[in-house]
Design an enzyme around this catalytic site. Structure first.
Site, PDB file in Angstrom:
ATOM      1  N   ASN A   1      -8.666   8.610   6.567  1.00 51.52           N
ATOM      2  CA  ASN A   1      -7.572   8.522   5.492  1.00 51.52           C
ATOM      3  C   ASN A   1      -7.870   8.185   4.161  1.00 51.52           C
ATOM      4  O   ASN A   1      -7.171   7.860   3.325  1.00 51.52           O
ATOM      5  CB  ASN A   1      -6.500   7.456   6.211  1.00 51.52           C
ATOM      6  CG  ASN A   1      -7.198   6.065   6.226  1.00 51.52           C
ATOM      7  OD1 ASN A   1      -8.010   5.800   5.200  1.00 51.52           O
ATOM      8  ND2 ASN A   1      -6.743   5.022   7.048  1.00 51.52           N
TER       9      ASN A   1
ATOM     10  N   ARG B   1      -1.021   5.849  19.184  1.00 50.33           N
ATOM     11  CA  ARG B   1      -1.179   7.078  18.433  1.00 50.33           C
ATOM     12  C   ARG B   1      -2.268   7.894  19.472  1.00 50.33           C
ATOM     13  O   ARG B   1      -2.891   7.311  20.276  1.00 50.33           O
ATOM     14  CB  ARG B   1      -2.034   6.794  17.132  1.00 50.33           C
ATOM     15  CG  ARG B   1      -1.177   6.161  16.261  1.00 50.33           C
ATOM     16  CD  ARG B   1      -2.065   6.108  14.660  1.00 50.33           C
ATOM     17  NE  ARG B   1      -1.323   5.030  13.631  1.00 50.33           N
ATOM     18  CZ  ARG B   1      -0.218   5.024  13.215  1.00 50.33           C
ATOM     19  NH1 ARG B   1       0.748   6.149  13.554  1.00 50.33           N
ATOM     20  NH2 ARG B   1       0.151   4.049  12.655  1.00 50.33           N
TER      21      ARG B   1
ATOM     22  N   ARG C   1      -4.842   5.226  21.343  1.00 54.72           N
ATOM     23  CA  ARG C   1      -4.962   3.703  20.962  1.00 54.72           C
ATOM     24  C   ARG C   1      -3.706   3.186  20.365  1.00 54.72           C
ATOM     25  O   ARG C   1      -2.895   3.995  19.673  1.00 54.72           O
ATOM     26  CB  ARG C   1      -5.973   3.497  19.567  1.00 54.72           C
ATOM     27  CG  ARG C   1      -6.013   4.351  18.484  1.00 54.72           C
ATOM     28  CD  ARG C   1      -6.663   3.763  17.567  1.00 54.72           C
ATOM     29  NE  ARG C   1      -6.614   2.774  16.604  1.00 54.72           N
ATOM     30  CZ  ARG C   1      -5.494   2.378  15.714  1.00 54.72           C
ATOM     31  NH1 ARG C   1      -4.881   3.494  15.187  1.00 54.72           N
ATOM     32  NH2 ARG C   1      -5.438   1.406  15.209  1.00 54.72           N
TER      33      ARG C   1
ATOM     34  N   SER D   1       0.743  -1.147   0.167  1.00 53.72           N
ATOM     35  CA  SER D   1       0.228  -0.133   0.055  1.00 53.72           C
ATOM     36  C   SER D   1       0.796   1.383   0.003  1.00 53.72           C
ATOM     37  O   SER D   1       1.576   1.386  -0.847  1.00 53.72           O
ATOM     38  CB  SER D   1      -0.878  -0.014   1.311  1.00 53.72           C
ATOM     39  OG  SER D   1      -1.752   0.944   1.147  1.00 53.72           O
TER      40      SER D   1
END
Ligand code: 16G
Ligand code: MG
Length: 550
Positions: free
Chosen positions: A380, A512, A503, A68
């Site tokens: 995102n 994060r 999290r 990705s």
């Protein structure tokens, strides 16, 4: 029942030894790490894909070789289930176990145990379709995968170099061929034809959109966007940038959807190309994420992320359903994660039901399946729209009573063809956005003004052990380390419009921290102060506390 072809597995497995010092994990997006250590993983995934197919009575399973938006030296692999969805999560841990067997003998014992426990009938056929992105490490990894397929006796179909969403499309098209649910011709041509025919119908009565600039991240999206442009012909022109798929190190480098989202900046490669008032978009390295942006009249960069796409698309579908006279029988809902900008959630919640779930495509996808029409997007840029089988049937059978209703139903039916419902698809989503802009006669500016993003900040904290962080309430609250959430709450209370959550990442060894507030400097300060709490709570040495953590 026949047994495992142990001799063939043994012989081929010896060619793909597991590196001794590495622990692999099948995470939210499959296996993903440095390409140079992945050979044994690909071989074993080939066998696992074959077994998954046998377990599902010979249905075709997909395997995508991609990392990705990661840098070029990384690669990865993930499995796709028969309807084009991500691998069922109970098999993720089996993938992890098999990938970590330290020797061929151990691997074979683990396989035997797995076949027995999962009650896999080895006499069933196995079919697998696979593809890769443009990474230079792809071909060698694909040949390791092919050894795995050979070892288990699976029929392999090589879909070549293509995008992740096209591979998902192919899997569903192959498995539904000749049935009432046929998804399209099982070829790339089938994919482009399906999308572009629907697009042409949807915009036929509208002015031709102005050309769209596409940042292809120097990845496989460049090939796909080029083909898409050919199928679109004069209907819509695409201006392709960052298409250097063979230049070493170019992939995702200072460009692409992830770069735009995380830096909230225009890739500098586009700065001399895009003009004030113009809109553009960025794909990621495997073309399953999409970020839009535009330059306002003063030449200021404005990002239009997954939340803005969700707002645009969901509101449009709600309007169409109402115009069709179907609002009593078709309920539209939206799924987001905690990262969705608070302003987007407010905008959407005033119009339709909104659900918040944990990060990761599979959580969003499954939650969206509970609606008649489920719109899901991560901030995102990964997302799509799902139409339930019941909804598809209702649309097909509906007898509209006015010409306006009939047009609206036709648009909805065409949307079901335009949207890749298997997984987020940057190119399909891009056409969807363009349809809505054309119908609403919106430019970037009007779209951007649907709501004003709350200023926000995302910070990473490196901790000794991120696994001690446990969350509840769709990752919005921590239950462990005990007491930390109370401290975060009292800090958040001091900021106007403050919101913050912590999290553990599922893809990186970090924790994060996200924060939002009414004023940008306050969002930054809140994020760094929460990061400071995380750092101190988890045994970070105060002397080495990063200085920006206040
Ligand atoms: C993966 C997920 C993506 C998620 C991201 C979060 C899939 C296919 N992809 O890329 O949905 O947003 O992880 O990363 O599920 P993080 O856990 O490191 O924050
Ligand atoms: Mg991607």
């Amino acid at each position: 029942m026949s047994g495992l072809p142990v001799a063939s597995i043994k012989e081929l497995s010896e060619k793909h030894p597991k590196p001794s010092d590495i622990k692999f994990t099948y995470g939210t997006a499959g296996f993903r790490t440095l390409a140079s250590v992945l050979d044994s993983v690909l071989f074993r995934v080939g066998i696992l894909a074959g077994l998954r197919s046998k377990k599902l009575d010979g249905k075709t399973i997909g395997v995508m070789v991609t990392a990705s938006h990661n840098p070029e030296q990384d690669n990865g692999v993930k499995l796709v289930d028969p309807r084009g969805e991500m691998l069922e999560s109970s098999w993720e841990s089996h993938a992890t176990t098999l990938s970590n067997a330290s020797s061929t003998d151990e691997f074979i014992s683990a396989l035997e145990a797995f076949v027995r426990d999962a009650k896999i009938d080895l006499s069933k056929p196995a079919r697998v379709v696979y593809a890769m992105d443009t990474r230079p490490s792809g071909p060698a990894l694909v040949s390791a995968l092919e050894d795995g397929l050979r070892a288990i006796g699976a029929d392999g179909r090589n879909a070549g170099v293509t995008t992740t969403p096209i591979l998902h499309y192919l899997v569903r098209a192959i498995n539904t061929k000749g049935t009432a649910e046929a998804y399209g011709d099982d070829s790339e041509d089938g994919y482009y034809t399906k999308l572009t025919n629907a697009f042409k119908k949807l915009v036929s009565a509208k002015p031709t959109p102005s050309p769209l600039l596409i940042d292809c991240a120097n990845g496989v999206g460049a090939n796909a966007a080029k083909k898409l442009a050919e199928y679109l012909g004069d209907t819509f022109s695409l201006v392709l940038e960052n298409t250097s798929i063979t230049a070493p190190g170019a992939l995702n480098n200072a460009c692409g959807a992830d770069f735009v989202k995380t830096t909230q900046k225009l890739p500098s490669s586009l700065s001399n190309i895009i003009k004030p008032g113009q809109r553009g978009c960025s794909l990621d390295g495997d073309a399953d994420r999409l970020m839009y942006f535009h330059l306002d009249d003063r030449g200021q960069f404005r990002m239009l992320d997954g939340d803005k796409i969700a707002a645009l698309v969901a509101a449009f579908i709600v309007e169409l359903v109402k115009a069709a006279g179907l609002d009593e029988s078709i309920k539209v809902g939206v799924v987001q994660t905690a990262y969705a900008n608070g302003a987007s959630t407010k905008y959407l919640a005033e119009r339709l039901p909104v659900k918040c779930v944990s990060t990761g495509v599979k959580h969003l996808h499954h939650a969206a399946e509970h609606y008649d029409v489920g719109v899901y997007f991560e901030a995102n840029g990964h997302g799509t729209v799902l139409f339930s089988p019941d909804t598809l049937a209702k649309l097909a059978d509906y007898q509209p009573s006015t010409p306006a209703q009939s047009t609206a139903v036709e648009h909805l039916v065409n949307l079901t063809q335009l949207i890749n419902q298997t997984v987020g698809d940057a190119l399909s989503d891009m056409l969807l956005v363009e349809v809505v802009l054309a119908h609403k006669a919106y430019g970037g500016l009007e779209w951007d003004s649907l709501y004003v993003d709350l200023p926000n900040r995302l910070v990473k904290v490196v901790v000794a052990d991120r696994h001690i962080f446990k969350t509840v309430d769709a990752e919005r609250r921590l239950t462990s380390p005990v007491g930390l959430q109370d401290k975060i709450d009292s800090l958040v209370g001091k900021y106007e419009g403050g919101r913050s959550f912590v999290r553990p990442s599922g893809t990186e060894d970090v924790v994060r921290v996200y924060a939002e507030a009414v004023v940008k400097s306050q969002a930054d300060e809140l994020a760094f102060r929460v990061a400071g709490l995380v750092y101190d709570e988890t045994g970070g040495d105060p002397a080495t506390r990063p200085k920006e953590f206040l």
